[in-house]
Write a protein that holds these residues in place. Sequence first.
Motif, PDB file in Angstrom:
ATOM      1  N   ALA A 260       0.838  -1.197   0.000  1.00  0.00           N
ATOM      2  CA  ALA A 260       0.000   0.000   0.000  1.00  0.00           C
ATOM      3  C   ALA A 260       0.876   1.251   0.000  1.00  0.00           C
ATOM      4  O   ALA A 260       2.043   1.197   0.374  1.00  0.00           O
ATOM      5  CB  ALA A 260      -0.914   0.003   1.222  1.00  0.00           C
ATOM      6  N   GLY A 261       0.295   2.343  -0.453  1.00  0.00           N
ATOM      7  CA  GLY A 261       0.988   3.633  -0.395  1.00  0.00           C
ATOM      8  C   GLY A 261       2.198   3.718  -1.308  1.00  0.00           C
ATOM      9  O   GLY A 261       2.252   3.074  -2.356  1.00  0.00           O
ATOM     10  N   GLY A 262       3.191   4.513  -0.895  1.00  0.00           N
ATOM     11  CA  GLY A 262       4.367   4.752  -1.715  1.00  0.00           C
ATOM     12  C   GLY A 262       5.094   3.459  -2.084  1.00  0.00           C
ATOM     13  O   GLY A 262       5.585   3.307  -3.193  1.00  0.00           O
ATOM     14  N   GLY A 263       5.139   2.519  -1.160  1.00  0.00           N
ATOM     15  CA  GLY A 263       5.796   1.244  -1.419  1.00  0.00           C
ATOM     16  C   GLY A 263       5.087   0.474  -2.526  1.00  0.00           C
ATOM     17  O   GLY A 263       5.720  -0.233  -3.316  1.00  0.00           O
ATOM     18  N   ALA A 264       3.754   0.628  -2.601  1.00  0.00           N
ATOM     19  CA  ALA A 264       2.975  -0.062  -3.631  1.00  0.00           C
ATOM     20  C   ALA A 264       3.342   0.474  -5.017  1.00  0.00           C
ATOM     21  O   ALA A 264       3.542  -0.290  -5.959  1.00  0.00           O
ATOM     22  CB  ALA A 264       1.489   0.110  -3.373  1.00  0.00           C
ATOM     23  N   ALA A 265       3.441   1.805  -5.128  1.00  0.00           N
ATOM     24  CA  ALA A 265       3.808   2.410  -6.418  1.00  0.00           C
ATOM     25  C   ALA A 265       5.174   1.898  -6.850  1.00  0.00           C
ATOM     26  O   ALA A 265       5.386   1.552  -8.020  1.00  0.00           O
ATOM     27  CB  ALA A 265       3.820   3.933  -6.289  1.00  0.00           C
ATOM     28  N   LYS A 266       6.088   1.822  -5.888  1.00  0.00           N
ATOM     29  CA  LYS A 266       7.435   1.351  -6.189  1.00  0.00           C
ATOM     30  C   LYS A 266       7.397  -0.114  -6.639  1.00  0.00           C
ATOM     31  O   LYS A 266       8.070  -0.503  -7.593  1.00  0.00           O
ATOM     32  CB  LYS A 266       8.294   1.513  -4.930  1.00  0.00           C
ATOM     33  N   PHE A 267       6.603  -0.930  -5.955  1.00  0.00           N
ATOM     34  CA  PHE A 267       6.527  -2.348  -6.314  1.00  0.00           C
ATOM     35  C   PHE A 267       5.987  -2.511  -7.732  1.00  0.00           C
ATOM     36  O   PHE A 267       6.512  -3.286  -8.533  1.00  0.00           O
ATOM     37  CB  PHE A 267       5.653  -3.112  -5.319  1.00  0.00           C
ATOM     38  N   ILE A 268       4.926  -1.766  -8.049  1.00  0.00           N
ATOM     39  CA  ILE A 268       4.324  -1.855  -9.385  1.00  0.00           C
ATOM     40  C   ILE A 268       5.347  -1.483 -10.456  1.00  0.00           C
ATOM     41  O   ILE A 268       5.485  -2.156 -11.480  1.00  0.00           O
ATOM     42  CB  ILE A 268       3.094  -0.929  -9.477  1.00  0.00           C
ATOM     43  N   LYS A 269       6.095  -0.416 -10.197  1.00  0.00           N
ATOM     44  CA  LYS A 269       7.083   0.033 -11.188  1.00  0.00           C
ATOM     45  C   LYS A 269       8.238  -0.962 -11.313  1.00  0.00           C
ATOM     46  O   LYS A 269       8.690  -1.267 -12.414  1.00  0.00           O
ATOM     47  CB  LYS A 269       7.609   1.427 -10.812  1.00  0.00           C
ATOM     48  N   ASP A 270       8.709  -1.453 -10.168  1.00  0.00           N
ATOM     49  CA  ASP A 270       9.818  -2.419 -10.202  1.00  0.00           C
ATOM     50  C   ASP A 270       9.400  -3.719 -10.891  1.00  0.00           C
ATOM     51  O   ASP A 270      10.188  -4.352 -11.577  1.00  0.00           O
ATOM     52  CB  ASP A 270      10.312  -2.718  -8.780  1.00  0.00           C
ATOM     53  N   TYR A 271       8.140  -4.102 -10.657  1.00  0.00           N
ATOM     54  CA  TYR A 271       7.620  -5.334 -11.261  1.00  0.00           C
ATOM     55  C   TYR A 271       7.669  -5.217 -12.789  1.00  0.00           C
ATOM     56  O   TYR A 271       8.081  -6.145 -13.486  1.00  0.00           O
ATOM     57  CB  TYR A 271       6.189  -5.581 -10.778  1.00  0.00           C
ATOM     58  N   ALA A 272       7.252  -4.049 -13.274  1.00  0.00           N
ATOM     59  CA  ALA A 272       7.288  -3.818 -14.724  1.00  0.00           C
ATOM     60  C   ALA A 272       8.733  -3.708 -15.212  1.00  0.00           C
ATOM     61  O   ALA A 272       9.098  -4.281 -16.239  1.00  0.00           O
ATOM     62  CB  ALA A 272       6.505  -2.557 -15.070  1.00  0.00           C
ATOM     63  N   ALA A 273       9.567  -2.988 -14.459  1.00  0.00           N
ATOM     64  CA  ALA A 273      10.958  -2.780 -14.872  1.00  0.00           C
ATOM     65  C   ALA A 273      11.727  -4.096 -14.939  1.00  0.00           C
ATOM     66  O   ALA A 273      12.635  -4.253 -15.746  1.00  0.00           O
ATOM     67  CB  ALA A 273      11.656  -1.818 -13.911  1.00  0.00           C
TER      68      ALA A 273
END
Lengths: 287, 395
Positions: B233-246
Motif C-alpha cells: 500500500a501507499g508509496g511502497g505499492a507504487a514502487k513495487f508496481i514500477k519495479d515489477y514492470a521494470a
Amino acid sequence: MDFATFLIQLLNSVQYGLLLFMLAAGLTLIFGIMGVVNLAHGSFYMLGAYLGYSLSGQFGSLTLAILGGAALAVVFGLVLEWLLFRHFYHRDHLDQVLLTFGLIYIFEELRSILWGDDVHGVAIPKLLDWSIPLTDTLSYPVYRLFISGVCIALAVALYLLISKTRLGMKIRAGAFNRDMAESLGVNIKLIHAIVFALGVGLAAVAGMVAAPVSSVYPNMGSSVLIMCFVVVVIGGIGSVRGALIAALLVGFVDTFGKVLLPQVAGMLVYMLMAAVLLWKPEGLFKQ
Amino acid sequence: MTTRRLVISRSAALVGAASTGLLLPSIVRAQSGKVRVGFMLPYTGTFAQLGVAIENGVRLAIDQQGGKLGGREIEWFKVDDESEPSKGVENASKLVQRDKVDVLIGTVHSGVQMGIQKVARDTGVLNLIPNAGVHAATRALCAPNVFRTSFSNSQPTLALGKAMVEKGHKKAVWITWKYAAGDEAFEGFKESYTKAGGTIVKELGLPFPNVEFQALLTEIAALKPDAVACFFAGGGAAKFIKDYAAAGLKDKIPLYGSGFLTEGVLDAAGPAADGIITTMHYSDSLDTPRNKQFRLEYAKAFRSQPDVYAVQGYDTGLLLVHGANAVKGDLSAKPAVIKAMESAVIDSPRGKWTMSKSHNPVQDIYLRRVENKENKVIGVAAKALADSGAGCRMG
C-alpha cells in the motif's frame, strides 16, 4: 535455484553489500580515527537521498545531482563537525550517543519541514534505464551495475587515499597515536574535519545513488543505520577492510535469506552477527 | 504493585464510565443538549490525507441530515493521532475523559486503533472505526460498543484467491511486507486460493517498509508461477508496481493484489500499473446511481474527488445517524444505540451493506482492473462477504 538465478542474486547481494560498505566505511572511519560513535550516520544517508531527489528534479540529471549533492554534503559535514562534533572528541561515548541520537530527531524534523512525509520515487537516468536479458524471464538492470560501479570506484579511491597519499599517512598516524602525530606537526584538527566530511560525503552519495532503487522516505536512515552497525561489528570496529568483507557477507546473507528462507529473513543477519561474535568477539578484522 | 494497578484501572474505568454517561441518569445527559462527537484521526504525517478524507465523509453524511444527530446540535472535538501507536491510549483518553465525547470516530493506523480499542473496552465509549483493518478489533478484542465501517485486513484477499483460480492461474507466488497487515491479508488469500484449488508455490516477504524488491522479483522470475498475488500500500505499492514492470515481469506473469495496491498510487505508478487486477470493497468508477450521486455531492462540498477513505468516512456518518435517530440523539441510551447500529442496512456508495455479529461490514468485494490510471470495475468477486470474526465473544 538454477545458475542464472544464482548469478543474478549474487549480483544483487554484491550490489547491496557494496552500498552498505559505503556507509559502514564512513561510520568505522569516524569511530576508528576520532573515537566518535555517530548514531546520526544513517541520517546523512537519508539527507543524501532527499538531496538527490530534489537535485535530480532541478538538474534533470542524476550525475549532476550526485556531484552537486556530494559537494553540498561534504560542506554540510564540515560545518557540522565545526559546530558540534569537534567539541565531543574527548567526551564520554555516552555523551556522543546522546548528541547524535538527538541529531537523528533534528534531521527527521528538518526533513519533515523541508520535504514533507511522503514517499518519493527518483527516476533512473535514461542512459542507464535498461536491462541485460539472461534467460527468457531473467534480466539484470544496468542501473544496479552502475551502483556497484560507483561504490567500487569510491572504495578504490578511499583505499588509495588512505594507503598511498601523504594525507592518508597523516590520517593513519593520527588514528594510531594522536599525541605523537600532533607533536610531529600533523594538524589533527584539520585531519578530523576532513575524515568527518569524508564520512558524511560517502553516506550521502550512497543515499543518492540508491534513491532510484530504494525510494526516498521518512526514517529511511534508521533501518540502514542498524545494518551499518551490524557490518561494523562483524568486520571489527575501526577496520575499513573488515567493513568491506562484512558488508559483502551481510549483503549475501540478507539477499539469499530473503529468497530461500523468507520467513526468518529478518533475523538471519543478526544470527550471522551472533555467530561471528561467538567465534571472534572483536570482529573479523580488529585492528 | 498489583493493588496500585487495580486502583488505577478501576478509577480509570470509573472516570470513563462517568464520562460516557453510564453512571448518570440519562435525563441529566439529555438536558446538556448537544451530542459530543470526537474525531481521532491522523491530520499530519503520511496518513494526513486519509484523515481529512474520512472527516469530510462523516461531515457530508451528517450535513445531509441537516447537520444534526437525532435532531440535536453537535459539538465537534478533534485530536490528531499522528499515526503514533505509542500515543494511542493517551490521545483516546483525551477525547473520552477531557472532552467527554459520546462517540469516538477513529482511526486509520491499526497500531493506534489498538490503543483506542483498549480505551473503548475500558470505558465503554462508543467507537466507530473508519479504516484500521486490524483483525483483533472485530475478533479477539471485539466489543459491543466498537463498530467498524471499513474492512478487515483479510476481507479483500478473501475474495482474491477464487477470482485468480477462475482466471486459470493454478500456481501463484504470494509477496508482501512481513507485518501484521501483510500477514492478515495473506490469511485471507491462503484460505480462498487453496480452497478454490490453487497452490501457493512460495510465500515471499520483506520487512516493512523496506522497498528493495529486486532479490524477490528475481526469485519470482525464476519460479515462473502462473500469477503473483500481493499486499502492498501507499508509496511502497507504487514502487513495487514500477519495479515489477521494470524487471520485465508485467507482460509475462500477471499481477494481482488486495485493492490497496492500486488505491491512490495510480498517478505515481503510471503505465506500469495497467492490467493489474485487484479486489476491494469500493472503486471510484463503480457505475451505480448511488455512487454517482455521492461523488457529485462530495465534489461540490469539498472541491476534490472522493476516494475509498471518504466513502468509509461517509458510511461512518451514515451509521452514526442511524444509531442517533433511534434514540433521538440521546447516545447515552447505549443498548438502544448499539441495537440500532447492529441492525442497520447502510445504503453506501459502495453498495448496501450490513453489520456482522462481530461488528464488521458484510459487503460485496469488487474485481477491478487498472486501465488508464483508473480502477475499472470488471465484476463482483464475492457477494456479501463477511470476516470470520473468529474469537469474538461479546457479553
